[in-house]
Design a protein around this motif. Structure first.
Motif, PDB file in Angstrom:
ATOM      1  N   ARG A  33     -31.153 -11.774 -35.756  1.00  0.00           N
ATOM      2  CA  ARG A  33     -31.728 -12.915 -35.032  1.00  0.00           C
ATOM      3  C   ARG A  33     -30.575 -13.856 -34.721  1.00  0.00           C
ATOM      4  NH1 ARG A  33     -36.061 -14.897 -39.253  1.00  0.00           N
ATOM      5  NH2 ARG A  33     -37.039 -15.633 -37.338  1.00  0.00           N
ATOM      6  N   TYR A  34     -30.615 -14.403 -33.507  1.00  0.00           N
ATOM      7  CA  TYR A  34     -29.458 -15.168 -33.045  1.00  0.00           C
ATOM      8  C   TYR A  34     -29.383 -16.571 -33.643  1.00  0.00           C
ATOM      9  CZ  TYR A  34     -27.895 -11.563 -29.805  1.00  0.00           C
ATOM     10  OH  TYR A  34     -27.397 -10.399 -29.281  1.00  0.00           O
ATOM     11  N   ALA A  35     -30.512 -17.071 -34.134  1.00  0.00           N
ATOM     12  CA  ALA A  35     -30.526 -18.386 -34.789  1.00  0.00           C
ATOM     13  C   ALA A  35     -31.669 -18.372 -35.793  1.00  0.00           C
ATOM     14  CB  ALA A  35     -30.727 -19.491 -33.756  1.00  0.00           C
ATOM     15  N   SER A  60     -36.632  -1.131 -22.438  1.00  0.00           N
ATOM     16  CA  SER A  60     -36.834  -2.092 -21.358  1.00  0.00           C
ATOM     17  C   SER A  60     -35.866  -3.254 -21.510  1.00  0.00           C
ATOM     18  CB  SER A  60     -38.260  -2.653 -21.402  1.00  0.00           C
ATOM     19  OG  SER A  60     -39.182  -1.621 -21.336  1.00  0.00           O
ATOM     20  N   SER A  61     -35.797  -4.063 -20.465  1.00  0.00           N
ATOM     21  CA  SER A  61     -34.964  -5.263 -20.523  1.00  0.00           C
ATOM     22  C   SER A  61     -35.421  -6.156 -21.675  1.00  0.00           C
ATOM     23  CB  SER A  61     -35.100  -5.995 -19.186  1.00  0.00           C
ATOM     24  OG  SER A  61     -34.238  -7.089 -19.171  1.00  0.00           O
ATOM     25  N   GLY A  62     -34.472  -6.589 -22.494  1.00  0.00           N
ATOM     26  CA  GLY A  62     -34.810  -7.463 -23.620  1.00  0.00           C
ATOM     27  C   GLY A  62     -35.183  -6.719 -24.892  1.00  0.00           C
ATOM     28  N   SER A  63     -35.157  -5.385 -24.854  1.00  0.00           N
ATOM     29  CA  SER A  63     -35.567  -4.620 -26.050  1.00  0.00           C
ATOM     30  C   SER A  63     -34.501  -4.645 -27.149  1.00  0.00           C
ATOM     31  CB  SER A  63     -35.888  -3.173 -25.664  1.00  0.00           C
ATOM     32  OG  SER A  63     -34.747  -2.564 -25.092  1.00  0.00           O
ATOM     33  N   GLY A  64     -33.266  -5.014 -26.807  1.00  0.00           N
ATOM     34  CA  GLY A  64     -32.234  -5.156 -27.831  1.00  0.00           C
ATOM     35  C   GLY A  64     -31.081  -4.168 -27.745  1.00  0.00           C
ATOM     36  N   LYS A  65     -30.949  -3.482 -26.609  1.00  0.00           N
ATOM     37  CA  LYS A  65     -29.899  -2.467 -26.469  1.00  0.00           C
ATOM     38  C   LYS A  65     -28.502  -3.079 -26.601  1.00  0.00           C
ATOM     39  CE  LYS A  65     -31.272  -1.310 -22.347  1.00  0.00           C
ATOM     40  NZ  LYS A  65     -32.361  -2.302 -22.208  1.00  0.00           N
ATOM     41  N   SER A  66     -28.253  -4.133 -25.814  1.00  0.00           N
ATOM     42  CA  SER A  66     -26.921  -4.755 -25.874  1.00  0.00           C
ATOM     43  C   SER A  66     -26.676  -5.362 -27.251  1.00  0.00           C
ATOM     44  CB  SER A  66     -26.783  -5.845 -24.804  1.00  0.00           C
ATOM     45  OG  SER A  66     -26.891  -5.277 -23.524  1.00  0.00           O
ATOM     46  N   THR A  67     -27.717  -5.929 -27.835  1.00  0.00           N
ATOM     47  CA  THR A  67     -27.560  -6.530 -29.159  1.00  0.00           C
ATOM     48  C   THR A  67     -27.177  -5.466 -30.190  1.00  0.00           C
ATOM     49  OG1 THR A  67     -29.137  -8.274 -28.622  1.00  0.00           O
ATOM     50  CG2 THR A  67     -28.755  -7.846 -30.956  1.00  0.00           C
ATOM     51  N   LEU A  68     -27.774  -4.297 -30.085  1.00  0.00           N
ATOM     52  CA  LEU A  68     -27.430  -3.213 -31.019  1.00  0.00           C
ATOM     53  C   LEU A  68     -25.952  -2.855 -30.874  1.00  0.00           C
ATOM     54  CD1 LEU A  68     -28.164  -1.133 -33.114  1.00  0.00           C
ATOM     55  CD2 LEU A  68     -29.175   0.288 -31.330  1.00  0.00           C
ATOM     56  N   ASP A 193     -22.321   0.082 -22.241  1.00  0.00           N
ATOM     57  CA  ASP A 193     -23.545  -0.689 -22.020  1.00  0.00           C
ATOM     58  C   ASP A 193     -23.904  -0.652 -20.538  1.00  0.00           C
ATOM     59  OD1 ASP A 193     -25.718  -2.273 -22.340  1.00  0.00           O
ATOM     60  OD2 ASP A 193     -24.652  -3.985 -23.220  1.00  0.00           O
ATOM     61  N   GLU A 194     -24.858   0.161 -20.204  1.00  0.00           N
ATOM     62  CA  GLU A 194     -25.298   0.379 -18.823  1.00  0.00           C
ATOM     63  C   GLU A 194     -24.125   0.650 -17.880  1.00  0.00           C
ATOM     64  OE1 GLU A 194     -28.503  -1.941 -17.404  1.00  0.00           O
ATOM     65  OE2 GLU A 194     -29.108  -2.545 -19.412  1.00  0.00           O
ATOM     66  N   PRO A 195     -23.343   1.673 -18.190  1.00  0.00           N
ATOM     67  CA  PRO A 195     -22.114   1.912 -17.426  1.00  0.00           C
ATOM     68  C   PRO A 195     -22.363   2.388 -16.004  1.00  0.00           C
ATOM     69  CG  PRO A 195     -22.546   3.758 -18.903  1.00  0.00           C
ATOM     70  CD  PRO A 195     -23.555   2.694 -19.234  1.00  0.00           C
ATOM     71  N   LEU A 226     -28.908   3.182 -21.098  1.00  0.00           N
ATOM     72  CA  LEU A 226     -29.277   3.594 -19.749  1.00  0.00           C
ATOM     73  C   LEU A 226     -30.657   3.070 -19.415  1.00  0.00           C
ATOM     74  CD1 LEU A 226     -28.181   7.346 -19.985  1.00  0.00           C
ATOM     75  CD2 LEU A 226     -27.074   5.590 -18.595  1.00  0.00           C
ATOM     76  N   HIS A 227     -30.882   2.806 -18.131  1.00  0.00           N
ATOM     77  CA  HIS A 227     -32.216   2.380 -17.700  1.00  0.00           C
ATOM     78  C   HIS A 227     -32.998   3.545 -17.110  1.00  0.00           C
ATOM     79  CE1 HIS A 227     -33.259  -1.750 -18.279  1.00  0.00           C
ATOM     80  NE2 HIS A 227     -32.026  -2.145 -18.004  1.00  0.00           N
ATOM     81  N   VAL A 228     -32.260   4.562 -16.627  1.00  0.00           N
ATOM     82  CA  VAL A 228     -32.905   5.652 -15.890  1.00  0.00           C
ATOM     83  C   VAL A 228     -33.131   6.832 -16.825  1.00  0.00           C
ATOM     84  CG1 VAL A 228     -32.698   7.148 -13.876  1.00  0.00           C
ATOM     85  CG2 VAL A 228     -31.719   4.846 -13.819  1.00  0.00           C
TER      86      VAL A 228
HETATM   87  N1  ATP Z   1     -26.494 -14.658 -27.391  1.00  0.00           N
HETATM   88  C1  ATP Z   1     -27.834 -14.685 -27.518  1.00  0.00           C
HETATM   89  N2  ATP Z   1     -28.454 -15.763 -28.028  1.00  0.00           N
HETATM   90  C2  ATP Z   1     -29.804 -15.811 -28.149  1.00  0.00           C
HETATM   91  N3  ATP Z   1     -30.623 -14.794 -27.808  1.00  0.00           N
HETATM   92  C3  ATP Z   1     -30.070 -13.694 -27.302  1.00  0.00           C
HETATM   93  C4  ATP Z   1     -28.646 -13.572 -27.126  1.00  0.00           C
HETATM   94  N4  ATP Z   1     -28.377 -12.350 -26.601  1.00  0.00           N
HETATM   95  C5  ATP Z   1     -29.570 -11.742 -26.460  1.00  0.00           C
HETATM   96  N5  ATP Z   1     -30.583 -12.529 -26.884  1.00  0.00           N
HETATM   97  C6  ATP Z   1     -32.012 -12.185 -26.874  1.00  0.00           C
HETATM   98  O1  ATP Z   1     -32.170 -10.968 -27.584  1.00  0.00           O
HETATM   99  C7  ATP Z   1     -33.143 -10.133 -26.947  1.00  0.00           C
HETATM  100  C8  ATP Z   1     -32.508  -8.773 -26.641  1.00  0.00           C
HETATM  101  O2  ATP Z   1     -31.497  -8.957 -25.680  1.00  0.00           O
HETATM  102  P1  ATP Z   1     -30.498  -7.787 -25.282  1.00  0.00           P
HETATM  103  O3  ATP Z   1     -29.522  -8.372 -24.329  1.00  0.00           O
HETATM  104  O4  ATP Z   1     -29.991  -7.157 -26.502  1.00  0.00           O
HETATM  105  O5  ATP Z   1     -31.502  -6.786 -24.540  1.00  0.00           O
HETATM  106  P2  ATP Z   1     -31.194  -5.532 -23.637  1.00  0.00           P
HETATM  107  O6  ATP Z   1     -32.099  -4.428 -24.101  1.00  0.00           O
HETATM  108  O7  ATP Z   1     -29.745  -5.249 -23.590  1.00  0.00           O
HETATM  109  O8  ATP Z   1     -31.728  -6.010 -22.194  1.00  0.00           O
HETATM  110  P3  ATP Z   1     -31.171  -5.633 -20.709  1.00  0.00           P
HETATM  111  O9  ATP Z   1     -31.729  -4.267 -20.406  1.00  0.00           O
HETATM  112  O10 ATP Z   1     -31.795  -6.691 -19.844  1.00  0.00           O
HETATM  113  O11 ATP Z   1     -29.679  -5.674 -20.737  1.00  0.00           O
HETATM  114  C9  ATP Z   1     -33.627 -10.888 -25.713  1.00  0.00           C
HETATM  115  O12 ATP Z   1     -34.824 -11.523 -26.033  1.00  0.00           O
HETATM  116  C10 ATP Z   1     -32.532 -11.900 -25.474  1.00  0.00           C
HETATM  117  O13 ATP Z   1     -33.051 -13.071 -24.889  1.00  0.00           O
END
Ligand code: ATP
Ligand code: MG
Length: 274
Positions: A33-35, A60-68, A193-195, A226-228
């Motif tokens: 969690r970011y905060a 999907s967008s926002g599912s947490g891929k980039s965060t992982l 990340d989505e190359p 990947l999205h596709v």
């Molecule tokens: N630096 C940050 N601070 C606060 N919240 C964040 C931060 N980065 C991501 N989030 C939140 O974490 C959740 C997951 O975001 P993330 O970018 O990991 O998703 P994603 O699957 O990569 O989406 P996308 O396909 O749009 O790239 C989202 O709700 C986003 O708003």
């Protein structure tokens, strides 16, 4: 009795079971969690990456891929669980050890992140400067490094562009330069990340096949978001599907198809909205 007939039967039985290689990346029960008062973004995520495999990350967008992916380079706050790269525990890293982890991690992004005015060759050479402080060594690269950078450009099929400014290349060509730059780091793992999100279908295939062949030939695990869905089914060894920060599908690509991967997407919710 000849030497060959003197084998110890007990030892030969033991030798038959090949040990599975240890995972290079080991994630258990990861929570992010970011905060303190923000929503949980990743919850109970388990993932191992083994040498030589390409793992597609769907969601999907926002599912947490980039965060992982960010959790593997210390850019996401690990609030629970374990993240290990090799024998390094990412959660506790600070300063120099964090820089060193990042230096050993090849990162590929949707927008390539090259320095447009610099030559393709110089962009690749900067990969070798990771963790070496400010980029003040430009122009003073060792000839061994230049040779290696050229060989890597050849590996990704773009050596003939070495002297061109990076911005003059097409998207697919720039992404191949970015891959060569990542390889220049001698990465332990590659995070892409989505190359291919900005590339046409043909170039998407070229780039994904390149990443997969690098993974197989160099033994470097590749995690690629990947999205596709068809691209994931075509270009990965395993697929992990995230939904709202949790893994909802995980398996070998050959054992998955579009219907088994449906839980990754909010299909019902989207249909209800229509
Ligand atoms: N630096 C940050 N601070 C606060 N919240 C964040 C931060 N980065 C991501 N989030 C939140 O974490 C959740 C997951 O975001 P993330 O970018 O990991 O998703 P994603 O699957 O990569 O989406 P996308 O396909 O749009 O790239 C989202 O709700 C986003 O708003
Ligand atoms: Mg993302």
């Amino acid at each position: 009795m000849s030497l060959s007939t003197m084998t110890n039967p007990i030892r030969s039985v033991q030798a038959e079971a090949p040990a599975r290689p240890a995972p290079l990346v080991h994630i258990r029960d990861l929570r992010v969690r970011y905060a303190p008062d923000a929503p949980v973004v990743l919850d109970g995520v388990d993932l191992d990456l083994f040498p030589g495999e390409t793992v597609a990350l769907l969601g999907s967008s926002g599912s947490g891929k980039s965060t992982l992916m960010k959790s593997l380079t210390g850019f996401a706050p690990i609030t629970g669980g374990t993240v290990r790269v090799g024998d390094v525990d990412v959660a506790g890293l600070r300063h120099g050890r964090l820089r060193s982890l990042r230096a050993q991690t090849g990162q590929i992004f949707q927008q390539f992140n090259l320095i447009g005015r610099l030559s393709v060759l110089t962009n690749v050479l900067t990969g070798g400067l990771h963790g070496a402080g400010p980029v003040n060594a430009l122009g003073t690269f060792r000839s061994a490094d230049r040779k290696r950078a050229l060989a890597l450009l050849d590996r990704v099929g773009i050596a003939h562009k070495a002297g061109e400014p990076a911005r003059s290349l097409s998207g697919g060509q720039q992404q191949r330069v970015a891959i060569a730059r990542a390889l220049m780091q001698n990465p332990r793992v590659i995070l892409a990340d989505e190359p291919v999100a900005s590339l046409d279908p043909r170039m998407s295939r070229t780039v994904l096949e390149l990443l997969r062949s690098i993974s197989r030939e160099e033994g470097i695990p590749v995690l690629v978001s990947l999205h596709v869905l068809p691209l994931a089914l075509e270009h990965s060894d395993r697929i992990v599907g995230l939904r709202h920060g949790e893994i909802v599908v995980s398996g070998r690509t050959t054992e998955l198809d579009a219907s088994l991967l449906a839980p990754v997407y909010d299909i019902e919710e989207e249909e209800e909205e229509d």
